[in-house]
Design an enzyme around this catalytic site. Structure first.
Site, PDB file in Angstrom:
ATOM      1  N   ASP A 237     -14.110 115.472  28.887  1.00 29.95           N
ATOM      2  CA  ASP A 237     -13.164 116.593  28.774  1.00 29.95           C
ATOM      3  C   ASP A 237     -13.145 117.332  30.104  1.00 29.95           C
ATOM      4  OD1 ASP A 237     -11.538 118.780  27.614  1.00 29.95           O
ATOM      5  OD2 ASP A 237     -12.101 117.841  25.716  1.00 29.95           O
ATOM      6  N   HIS A 312      -7.101 116.969  29.683  1.00 26.18           N
ATOM      7  CA  HIS A 312      -8.545 117.185  29.486  1.00 26.18           C
ATOM      8  C   HIS A 312      -9.357 116.311  30.444  1.00 26.18           C
ATOM      9  CE1 HIS A 312      -8.261 119.868  26.036  1.00 26.18           C
ATOM     10  NE2 HIS A 312      -7.260 119.122  25.610  1.00 26.18           N
ATOM     11  N   ASP A 374      -4.009 114.425  23.752  1.00 27.78           N
ATOM     12  CA  ASP A 374      -3.646 115.773  23.304  1.00 27.78           C
ATOM     13  C   ASP A 374      -3.386 116.715  24.479  1.00 27.78           C
ATOM     14  OD1 ASP A 374      -6.402 115.439  23.832  1.00 27.78           O
ATOM     15  OD2 ASP A 374      -6.884 117.324  22.842  1.00 27.78           O
ATOM     16  N   GLU A 375      -2.536 117.674  24.200  1.00 23.84           N
ATOM     17  CA  GLU A 375      -2.381 118.880  25.003  1.00 23.84           C
ATOM     18  C   GLU A 375      -2.059 118.644  26.488  1.00 23.84           C
ATOM     19  OE1 GLU A 375      -4.665 122.279  22.792  1.00 23.84           O
ATOM     20  OE2 GLU A 375      -6.149 120.861  23.525  1.00 23.84           O
ATOM     21  N   TRP A 441      -4.093 116.755  13.796  1.00 25.17           N
ATOM     22  CA  TRP A 441      -4.931 117.954  13.900  1.00 25.17           C
ATOM     23  C   TRP A 441      -4.132 119.242  13.854  1.00 25.17           C
ATOM     24  CZ3 TRP A 441      -5.447 121.513  18.138  1.00 25.17           C
ATOM     25  CH2 TRP A 441      -4.682 121.218  19.264  1.00 25.17           C
ATOM     26  N   ASP A 468     -15.711 124.225  14.165  1.00 21.48           N
ATOM     27  CA  ASP A 468     -16.063 125.208  15.196  1.00 21.48           C
ATOM     28  C   ASP A 468     -15.492 126.580  14.829  1.00 21.48           C
ATOM     29  OD1 ASP A 468     -13.488 124.138  15.550  1.00 21.48           O
ATOM     30  OD2 ASP A 468     -13.474 124.492  17.706  1.00 21.48           O
ATOM     31  N   THR A 518     -17.474 121.953  21.071  1.00 22.46           N
ATOM     32  CA  THR A 518     -18.691 122.701  21.432  1.00 22.46           C
ATOM     33  C   THR A 518     -18.510 123.734  22.551  1.00 22.46           C
ATOM     34  OG1 THR A 518     -19.360 120.875  22.883  1.00 22.46           O
ATOM     35  CG2 THR A 518     -20.232 120.865  20.647  1.00 22.46           C
TER      36      THR A 518
HETATM   37  C1  ACM Z   1      -7.594 119.069  19.806  1.00 20.44           C
HETATM   38  O1  ACM Z   1      -8.209 119.942  19.151  1.00 20.44           O
HETATM   39  N1  ACM Z   1      -7.039 119.380  20.963  1.00 20.44           N
HETATM   40  C2  ACM Z   1      -7.482 117.708  19.338  1.00 20.44           C
END
Ligand code: ACM
Length: 578
Positions: A237, A312, A374-375, A441, A468, A518
């Site tokens: 990440d 990421h 993602d993102e 998600w 989390d 985390t």
């Molecule tokens: C994510 O929580 N970005 C998969």
């Protein structure tokens, strides 16, 4: 940025059932030696701890996830020094696992013999094709006063029979040194069981905070106890790259270490941020990974690695700046939230990604390889002349198409090597790659769209599976977390198959999985606190038939489980009202 999208309401529930079952879970260690074998099996859950019957009958309501069918019978089986483990062909591994489980606390290493050779009180384990209709993970467990039989069509089912048997034994069986004065009894019962879903997952982010191999193995042990079978290992990440890769040494020389870490709340005003000025990091060698994968396989857990691409990736870009849209980072990101700098989706990044994945394939036999997806901050791709040149050269209309092109190449590359690509639901944008499995998600709509177009789906919505998030409405009573609110009863109430799906489409829902990101979870103990018991509630969602779910009964069984976790040194959160 994994900021919560939900602050759900929860009904206020009373504390009393917890207290009752906690008292019951503290079973007496010093019971009379001569327990009658015909004790009634249906004693109430709130059995006073001094009744001699408790060691035999109390744990009947103990197993999590709830089996498909449990029939309590009179009496109990007692493991003794003379008990023989009789293993049929193909059952020897589980037989050894049973002997290993029992040896430290009892002080007896039980003899393992062939089915035909063993006489007397015995625990019989065998593969049984007549139970094929239970599927590869189903099993039958019969416990009677004179013996125990575990049968299953395949080895995984035998392993799960063993986990149920284990949960029926006194919690002290988990001690790793001899315990005297305990009767090792198991209530007589007949159990027939099989899972509802094939994907019963637990995700662990080791990129934001590194987690040592010993802890990962403990995590796998705790997963196996609950019949969870997919470990999603989030290895890379923005804040850390955790996998050593041949030919790319700077990934771990540079990408695995950061100078400091944001410790206080992550607010939009960066001038308020509080830093911990301490180096943090770590990474896994190929041998570390092999150890984890083998350890997982022995527990029927598939390790699904994730290399998060093309976003990421700040840690990788800090190591190899030419890969980045801007390439300005000199070290992994020390704060949370999204970086602007992601891979340029070009042939150089693809060569990097496939080089890393080629190494991943040598280490992980998993049929599924997770590539993140993602993102991606499309705005920065739109502003980058370099990325725009790539887009034009490929003749693509927009940035989502570019992302889809990049992910599609990875999908084809993995498919050509016999693996299935998994990605977060953003991979739907711009067109979903043909072989992709989607993790939904951001709610359930991505999962629904993917299943409706014939793709496999794992349901991982923030609303029910992001562990989390806070466990209490009163945030001041909890460790600082990323946000949100996800109490235990909401997890337990989760239904992974969206009502919008037809029965045919619903069969595309492989299952569900709990996420531990985390950013604010710095240590193994903190990870345990956030995951337990919520992950265990999700294990019942993933394994048990929807009709077997019963919140009150779960709470009673959880009380028994807490006693086991105390022995196993699990820093669970006490299940009180949120
Ligand atoms: C994510 O929580 N970005 C998969």
């Amino acid at each position: 940025m994994r900021l919560p999208s939900r602050t759900g309401a929860v009904t206020v529930r009373r504390l009393a059932p917890w207290l009752a079952c906690l008292a019951w879970a503290g079973q007496p260690a010093h019971l009379p030696a001569h327990l009658p074998a015909h004790l009634p099996a249906h004693l109430p859950a709130h059995l006073p701890a001094h009744l001699p019957a408790a060691a035999c009958v109390a744990p009947t309501r103990a197993i999590i996830p709830a089996p498909v069918s449990v029939t309590p019978l009179p009496g109990c089986f007692e493991v003794s020094a003379g008990t023989i483990i009789a293993a049929g062909r193909g059952a020897d591994t589980v037989a050894r696992q049973l002997a290993d489980l029992l040896a430290p606390a009892t002080g007896w290493r039980l003899r393992i013999a062939d089915l035909d050779a063993a006489r007397g009180a015995r625990i019989e384990l065998r593969l049984d094709a007549s139970l094929d209709s239970l599927g590869p993970e189903g099993y039958r467990l019969d416990v009677g006063p004179n013996g125990v039989t575990m049968r299953a069509p395949a080895a995984a089912g035998l392993f799960y029979a063993l986990q149920s048997f284990r949960q029926l034994l006194p919690a002290a069986i988990e001690r790793r040194a001899r315990v005297r004065g305990v009767r090792w009894t198991v209530p007589a019962t007949r159990i027939t069981d099989r899972p509802r879903f094939s994907w019963r997952g637990s995700h662990l982010d080791v990129a934001r905070h590194f987690m040592p191999v010993e802890f990962v193995k403990k995590w796998l042990d705790l997963m196996a106890l609950q019949k969870l079978n997919r470990f999603h290992w989030h290895l890379t990440d923005d804040q850390g790259w955790r996998l050593e890769v041949p030919g790319w040494p700077r990934l771990t020389e540079v990408g695995a270490w950061r100078r400091r870490t944001l410790r206080g709340p992550y607010t939009p005003d960066s001038t308020t941020w509080q830093w911990e000025d301490r180096r943090h990091g770590g990474f896994y060698t190929a041998d570390d990974v092999r150890e984890v994968v083998a350890y997982a396989a022995a527990r029927h857990v598939v390790v699904v690695p994730e290399v998060d691409l093309p976003a990421h990736t700040t840690a990788a870009i800090a190591a190899y700046p030419a890969l980045g849209t801007f390439g300005t980072a000199t070290e992994p990101q020390a704060w949370w939230g999204l970086s602007q700098d992601v891979l340029v989706p070009d042939s150089a990044s693809l060569a990097f990604a496939t080089d890393v994945l080629a190494h991943v394939l040598t280490l992980f036999p998993s049929p599924w390889i997770h590539v993140g997806g993602d993102e991606v901050p499309m705005r920065y791709w739109a502003e980058s002349p370099r990325v725009q040149r790539v887009k034009q050269a490929l003749g693509l209309a927009d940035e989502p198409a570019l992302q889809s092109w990049f992910i599609g190449r990875l999908d084809a590359w993995l498919a050509a090597r016999g693996r299935r690509m998994v990605g977060w639901d953003e991979i739907l944008e711009g067109g979903l790659a043909p072989n992709a499995t989607v993790m939904s998600w951001r709610g359930t709509s991505g999962g629904i769209a993917a299943a409706q177009t014939g793709h496999d789906v794992v349901m991982t919505p923030t609303s029910h599976t992001y562990f989390d998030y806070y466990q209490s409405r009163d945030r001041s009573a909890e460790p600082l977390a990323i946000g949100g609110f996800l109490p235990l009863d909401s997890v337990y109430a989760y239904e992974p198959v969206p009502a919008a799906l037809s029965p045919g489409q619903a069969s595309r829902v492989l299952g569900t999985q709990g996420q531990i990101w985390t950013e604010y979870i710095r240590t193994p103990k903190e990870a345990e606190y956030m995951a337990f018991p919520r992950l265990v509630a999700l294990s019942e969602v993933a394994w048990s038939p929807a009709s077997r779910r019963d919140w009150r009964d779960f709470r009673v069984r959880l009380g028994v489980q807490l006693a086991r976790w105390r022995v196993l040194d699990v820093a669970f959160r006490r299940p009180v009202d949120p």
